[in-house]
Design an enzyme around this catalytic site. Sequence first.
Site, PDB file in Angstrom:
ATOM      1  N   LYS A 173       0.864  -1.191   0.000  1.00 34.58           N
ATOM      2  CA  LYS A 173       0.000   0.000   0.000  1.00 34.58           C
ATOM      3  C   LYS A 173       0.890   1.227   0.000  1.00 34.58           C
ATOM      4  O   LYS A 173       1.801   1.346   0.826  1.00 34.58           O
ATOM      5  CB  LYS A 173      -0.872  -0.033   1.242  1.00 34.58           C
ATOM      6  CG  LYS A 173      -1.579   1.281   1.523  1.00 34.58           C
ATOM      7  CD  LYS A 173      -2.569   1.088   2.620  1.00 34.58           C
ATOM      8  CE  LYS A 173      -2.703   2.326   3.458  1.00 34.58           C
ATOM      9  NZ  LYS A 173      -3.726   2.175   4.478  1.00 34.58           N
TER      10      LYS A 173
HETATM   11  C1  R5P Z   1      -2.299   5.087   8.004  1.00 36.48           C
HETATM   12  O1  R5P Z   1      -1.350   4.893   8.706  1.00 36.48           O
HETATM   13  C2  R5P Z   1      -3.289   4.088   7.904  1.00 36.48           C
HETATM   14  O2  R5P Z   1      -2.668   2.872   7.647  1.00 36.48           O
HETATM   15  C3  R5P Z   1      -4.396   4.302   6.896  1.00 36.48           C
HETATM   16  O3  R5P Z   1      -4.979   3.061   6.718  1.00 36.48           O
HETATM   17  C4  R5P Z   1      -3.988   4.796   5.544  1.00 36.48           C
HETATM   18  O4  R5P Z   1      -3.308   5.999   5.618  1.00 36.48           O
HETATM   19  C5  R5P Z   1      -5.172   4.893   4.589  1.00 36.48           C
HETATM   20  O5  R5P Z   1      -6.096   5.772   5.032  1.00 36.48           O
HETATM   21  P1  R5P Z   1      -6.298   7.196   4.356  1.00 36.48           P
HETATM   22  O6  R5P Z   1      -7.008   6.940   3.065  1.00 36.48           O
HETATM   23  O7  R5P Z   1      -7.127   7.949   5.342  1.00 36.48           O
HETATM   24  O8  R5P Z   1      -4.949   7.800   4.124  1.00 36.48           O
END
Ligand code: R5P
Length: 257
Positions: A173
Amino acid sequence: MDYGMKNRLSRIISPKDNKTVMLAIDHGYFMGPTGGLEEPDKTISPLIPFADSLMLTRGILRTKINPEFNIPIVLRVSGGTSILKEDLSDEDISVSMEDAVRLNVSAVALSIFIGSAHEKQSIINLSKLVDKGYKYGIPVLAVTAVGRDMNRDSRYLSLACRIAAETGANIVKTYYCDNFEEVIRTCPVPVVVAGGKKTTEQEALQLAYNAVNKGASGVDMGRNIFQSEKPLSMIKAVKSVVHDGLDPKNAFIEYSK
Ligand code: R5P
């Protein structure tokens, strides 16, 4: 790859179109009661039928998610810092693989911090998690966390994603960036993109569209869904972009109805 690993991966990224909409609500593991997630069940329960998987911590899973919901779980298993600290990179593995098995998760997720003070620790943690993951047949998703001093450009993100994949992550990710196709070209495992801080719905839908069109396997989106004025409409619109290839303009029209 054995049956269990393949089976769990297919629950995360649909073999029908090789795409996924993961709903990320794990922010509390270092941010505490994040806006929109103060009472996570109230915000999230209506969205669950429209998400392909839910990324969260074991604390919220055990206390707030109905075990009868048949939603694949991506369990956040790294932690150890809070937003009160300057350096967020000092994370360790915070959940045993046995507990992940007990919770019947489809994957586990851990952050790596390339270029940070604790770079080595985070890579070795990923390595140990991957070893355990293969032992139990549980895929590992590596999150490329970007420190305040790092540029979110394709050079940095290609480096971070490639290191994650070389260390053994089954999914990575990361963030969307200019020249994102280079990140995809050089990463041998599926890549999903985070949404990042809340922007407008149009911008978030455009980001999802661009990412998928440049080769991402989908999104792992949080704040741009659960902090939206209409979270349910937003997750439906994101789903249309990722799975049906709807363009962002029409997806926003769908959102606005
Ligand atoms: C961040 O540390 C988290 O793992 C979130 O899952 C990630 O950042 C994704 O969430 P967002 O779309 O709010 O950035």
